[in-house]
Design a protein around this motif. Structure first.
Motif, PDB file in Angstrom:
ATOM      1  N   ILE A   1       0.865  -1.176   0.000  1.00 45.47           N
ATOM      2  CA  ILE A   1       0.000   0.000   0.000  1.00 45.47           C
ATOM      3  C   ILE A   1       0.904   1.229   0.000  1.00 45.47           C
ATOM      4  CG2 ILE A   1      -1.735   1.330   1.224  1.00 45.47           C
ATOM      5  CD1 ILE A   1      -2.662  -1.174   2.552  1.00 45.47           C
ATOM      6  N   PRO A   2       0.942   1.992  -1.085  1.00 43.79           N
ATOM      7  CA  PRO A   2       1.719   3.232  -1.062  1.00 43.79           C
ATOM      8  C   PRO A   2       0.940   4.345  -0.365  1.00 43.79           C
ATOM      9  CG  PRO A   2       0.758   2.931  -3.208  1.00 43.79           C
ATOM     10  CD  PRO A   2       0.391   1.713  -2.395  1.00 43.79           C
ATOM     11  N   MET A   3       1.585   5.469  -0.175  1.00 45.55           N
ATOM     12  CA  MET A   3       0.922   6.626   0.428  1.00 45.55           C
ATOM     13  C   MET A   3      -0.219   7.078  -0.477  1.00 45.55           C
ATOM     14  SD  MET A   3       2.723   7.665   3.205  1.00 45.55           S
ATOM     15  CE  MET A   3       2.577   9.410   3.346  1.00 45.55           C
ATOM     16  N   SER A   4      -1.319   7.512   0.125  1.00 46.83           N
ATOM     17  CA  SER A   4      -2.452   7.977  -0.672  1.00 46.83           C
ATOM     18  C   SER A   4      -2.158   9.376  -1.214  1.00 46.83           C
ATOM     19  CB  SER A   4      -3.726   7.984   0.160  1.00 46.83           C
ATOM     20  OG  SER A   4      -3.610   8.874   1.239  1.00 46.83           O
ATOM     21  N   LYS A   5      -2.816   9.693  -2.304  1.00 46.40           N
ATOM     22  CA  LYS A   5      -2.631  10.987  -2.972  1.00 46.40           C
ATOM     23  C   LYS A   5      -3.987  11.655  -3.139  1.00 46.40           C
ATOM     24  CE  LYS A   5       1.750  10.301  -3.727  1.00 46.40           C
ATOM     25  NZ  LYS A   5       2.724  10.903  -2.898  1.00 46.40           N
TER      26      LYS A   5
ATOM     27  N   LEU B   1       0.205   5.124 -10.088  1.00 46.01           N
ATOM     28  CA  LEU B   1       1.074   3.958 -10.176  1.00 46.01           C
ATOM     29  C   LEU B   1       2.447   4.328 -10.723  1.00 46.01           C
ATOM     30  CD1 LEU B   1       1.122   0.832  -9.841  1.00 46.01           C
ATOM     31  CD2 LEU B   1       0.601   0.738 -12.271  1.00 46.01           C
ATOM     32  N   ASP B   2       2.486   5.202 -11.725  1.00 48.60           N
ATOM     33  CA  ASP B   2       3.764   5.643 -12.271  1.00 48.60           C
ATOM     34  C   ASP B   2       4.574   6.422 -11.238  1.00 48.60           C
ATOM     35  OD1 ASP B   2       3.174   4.481 -14.675  1.00 48.60           O
ATOM     36  OD2 ASP B   2       2.472   6.333 -15.615  1.00 48.60           O
ATOM     37  N   LYS B   3       3.898   7.202 -10.432  1.00 43.52           N
ATOM     38  CA  LYS B   3       4.588   7.994  -9.399  1.00 43.52           C
ATOM     39  C   LYS B   3       5.208   7.082  -8.335  1.00 43.52           C
ATOM     40  CE  LYS B   3       4.918  12.244  -7.593  1.00 43.52           C
ATOM     41  NZ  LYS B   3       5.604  13.330  -8.234  1.00 43.52           N
ATOM     42  N   VAL B   4       4.513   6.012  -7.974  1.00 48.20           N
ATOM     43  CA  VAL B   4       5.025   5.076  -6.969  1.00 48.20           C
ATOM     44  C   VAL B   4       6.190   4.266  -7.542  1.00 48.20           C
ATOM     45  CG1 VAL B   4       4.412   3.077  -5.572  1.00 48.20           C
ATOM     46  CG2 VAL B   4       2.821   4.955  -5.788  1.00 48.20           C
ATOM     47  N   ASP B   5       6.128   3.933  -8.842  1.00 46.49           N
ATOM     48  CA  ASP B   5       7.182   3.218  -9.561  1.00 46.49           C
ATOM     49  C   ASP B   5       7.456   1.838  -8.959  1.00 46.49           C
ATOM     50  OD1 ASP B   5       8.983   2.962 -11.630  1.00 46.49           O
ATOM     51  OD2 ASP B   5      10.648   3.757 -10.466  1.00 46.49           O
ATOM     52  N   ILE B   6       6.396   1.100  -8.683  1.00 46.44           N
ATOM     53  CA  ILE B   6       6.529  -0.238  -8.112  1.00 46.44           C
ATOM     54  C   ILE B   6       6.649  -1.309  -9.201  1.00 46.44           C
ATOM     55  CG2 ILE B   6       4.040  -0.623  -7.950  1.00 46.44           C
ATOM     56  CD1 ILE B   6       6.639  -1.818  -5.416  1.00 46.44           C
ATOM     57  N   ILE B   7       6.220  -0.997 -10.414  1.00 49.52           N
ATOM     58  CA  ILE B   7       6.180  -1.992 -11.484  1.00 49.52           C
ATOM     59  C   ILE B   7       7.570  -2.545 -11.794  1.00 49.52           C
ATOM     60  CG2 ILE B   7       5.613  -2.349 -13.929  1.00 49.52           C
ATOM     61  CD1 ILE B   7       3.216  -2.162 -12.110  1.00 49.52           C
ATOM     62  N   ARG B   8       8.578  -1.704 -11.748  1.00 49.11           N
ATOM     63  CA  ARG B   8       9.923  -2.183 -12.105  1.00 49.11           C
ATOM     64  C   ARG B   8      10.495  -3.141 -11.074  1.00 49.11           C
ATOM     65  NH1 ARG B   8      14.387   0.996 -10.014  1.00 49.11           N
ATOM     66  NH2 ARG B   8      13.573   2.606  -8.646  1.00 49.11           N
TER      67      ARG B   8
ATOM     68  N   THR C   1      -9.090  -1.837 -15.954  1.00 49.99           N
ATOM     69  CA  THR C   1      -8.968  -1.002 -17.146  1.00 49.99           C
ATOM     70  C   THR C   1      -8.455   0.397 -16.835  1.00 49.99           C
ATOM     71  OG1 THR C   1     -11.310  -0.455 -16.938  1.00 49.99           O
ATOM     72  CG2 THR C   1     -10.723  -2.229 -18.455  1.00 49.99           C
ATOM     73  N   GLY C   2      -8.377   0.783 -15.577  1.00 54.61           N
ATOM     74  CA  GLY C   2      -7.814   2.083 -15.221  1.00 54.61           C
ATOM     75  C   GLY C   2      -6.312   2.146 -15.395  1.00 54.61           C
ATOM     76  N   PHE C   3      -5.693   1.013 -15.674  1.00 60.32           N
ATOM     77  CA  PHE C   3      -4.238   0.953 -15.805  1.00 60.32           C
ATOM     78  C   PHE C   3      -3.822   0.618 -17.235  1.00 60.32           C
ATOM     79  CE2 PHE C   3      -5.146   0.036 -11.360  1.00 60.32           C
ATOM     80  CZ  PHE C   3      -4.339   0.977 -10.750  1.00 60.32           C
ATOM     81  N   GLN C   4      -4.538   1.147 -18.221  1.00 63.71           N
ATOM     82  CA  GLN C   4      -4.165   0.940 -19.623  1.00 63.71           C
ATOM     83  C   GLN C   4      -2.762   1.489 -19.855  1.00 63.71           C
ATOM     84  OE1 GLN C   4      -5.960  -0.595 -22.091  1.00 63.71           O
ATOM     85  NE2 GLN C   4      -7.510  -1.116 -20.577  1.00 63.71           N
ATOM     86  N   GLY C   5      -1.930   0.740 -20.530  1.00 63.55           N
ATOM     87  CA  GLY C   5      -0.564   1.155 -20.799  1.00 63.55           C
ATOM     88  C   GLY C   5       0.455   0.512 -19.887  1.00 63.55           C
ATOM     89  N   ILE C   6      -0.006  -0.171 -18.837  1.00 64.83           N
ATOM     90  CA  ILE C   6       0.922  -0.825 -17.918  1.00 64.83           C
ATOM     91  C   ILE C   6       1.594  -2.022 -18.594  1.00 64.83           C
ATOM     92  CG2 ILE C   6      -0.692  -2.426 -16.858  1.00 64.83           C
ATOM     93  CD1 ILE C   6       0.547  -1.902 -14.222  1.00 64.83           C
ATOM     94  N   ASP C   7       0.955  -2.568 -19.637  1.00 64.50           N
ATOM     95  CA  ASP C   7       1.528  -3.722 -20.327  1.00 64.50           C
ATOM     96  C   ASP C   7       2.811  -3.359 -21.079  1.00 64.50           C
ATOM     97  OD1 ASP C   7       0.020  -2.123 -21.953  1.00 64.50           O
ATOM     98  OD2 ASP C   7      -0.868  -3.745 -23.109  1.00 64.50           O
ATOM     99  N   LYS C   8       3.058  -2.069 -21.314  1.00 62.88           N
ATOM    100  CA  LYS C   8       4.310  -1.633 -21.919  1.00 62.88           C
ATOM    101  C   LYS C   8       5.437  -1.581 -20.885  1.00 62.88           C
ATOM    102  CE  LYS C   8       1.906   1.082 -25.389  1.00 62.88           C
ATOM    103  NZ  LYS C   8       0.591   0.617 -25.042  1.00 62.88           N
ATOM    104  N   GLN C   9       5.072  -1.527 -19.595  1.00 63.58           N
ATOM    105  CA  GLN C   9       6.070  -1.458 -18.527  1.00 63.58           C
ATOM    106  C   GLN C   9       6.415  -2.828 -17.971  1.00 63.58           C
ATOM    107  OE1 GLN C   9       4.142   1.112 -15.742  1.00 63.58           O
ATOM    108  NE2 GLN C   9       4.811   2.974 -16.769  1.00 63.58           N
ATOM    109  N   HIS C  10       5.482  -3.763 -18.049  1.00 65.27           N
ATOM    110  CA  HIS C  10       5.686  -5.104 -17.494  1.00 65.27           C
ATOM    111  C   HIS C  10       5.244  -6.128 -18.533  1.00 65.27           C
ATOM    112  CE1 HIS C  10       5.179  -8.574 -14.801  1.00 65.27           C
ATOM    113  NE2 HIS C  10       6.061  -7.961 -14.034  1.00 65.27           N
TER     114      HIS C  10
END
Length: 147
Positions: free
Chosen positions: A29-33, A43-50, A62-71
């Motif tokens: 759970i990252p800090m809330s914004k 999600l990009d700000k937290v940078d947990i995907i890498r 579907t709120g995370f469209q484009g995440i498939d390019k990162q993972h």
């Protein structure tokens, strides 16, 4: 207009991310914004995907469209349009993805069992909403271990 005012909810909101495993246990759970921020931008700000290994599958909504390019190992439901509706195979695939993703929704409902996460927060202390979220998540994880 306030930074935390959400146009969708028409009130001041905070937004957070939750990552769970297949047993509905909350693992991150990252800090809330502020509530105005989009899910993908948060999600990009937290940078947990890498930090997630490529052999681990990410089941996102579907709120995370484009995440498939990162993972490379990401499953996101397909969106249909009026001009290009979904095929029966795509609908079946979306049903499988939503069946797996339901564990996240159950974890969110478990966090909301503690009433402080569903009520309007009137306390002005800094980071009190994050404290309540961590407390609720800890109680939910404890509930899962003892049940």
């Amino acid at each position: 207009m306030q930074q935390s005012h959400s146009g969708k909810k028409r009130q001041t909101t905070r937004k957070g991310l939750i990552m769970t495993d297949e047993t509905r246990q909350i693992v991150f759970i990252p800090m809330s914004k502020n509530g105005r921020r989009h899910d993908k931008r948060l999600l990009d700000k937290v940078d947990i995907i890498r930090h997630i290994p490529p052999e681990v599958t990410i089941w996102a909504d579907t709120g995370f469209q484009g995440i498939d390019k990162q993972h490379p190992n990401t499953q996101i439901p397909k969106k249909g349009t009026r001009k290009r509706p979904l095929s029966p195979e795509q609908k079946q695939e979306n049903k499988i993805i939503s069946g797996i993703r339901i564990t996240v929704e159950h974890a969110i409902a478990g966090i909301k069992r503690l009433g402080c996460m569903t009520q309007i927060l009137r306390n002005r202390r800094p980071f009190i909403d994050d404290t309540f979220l961590l407390l609720s998540a800890g109680l939910w994880n404890f509930h899962l271990r003892t049940a």
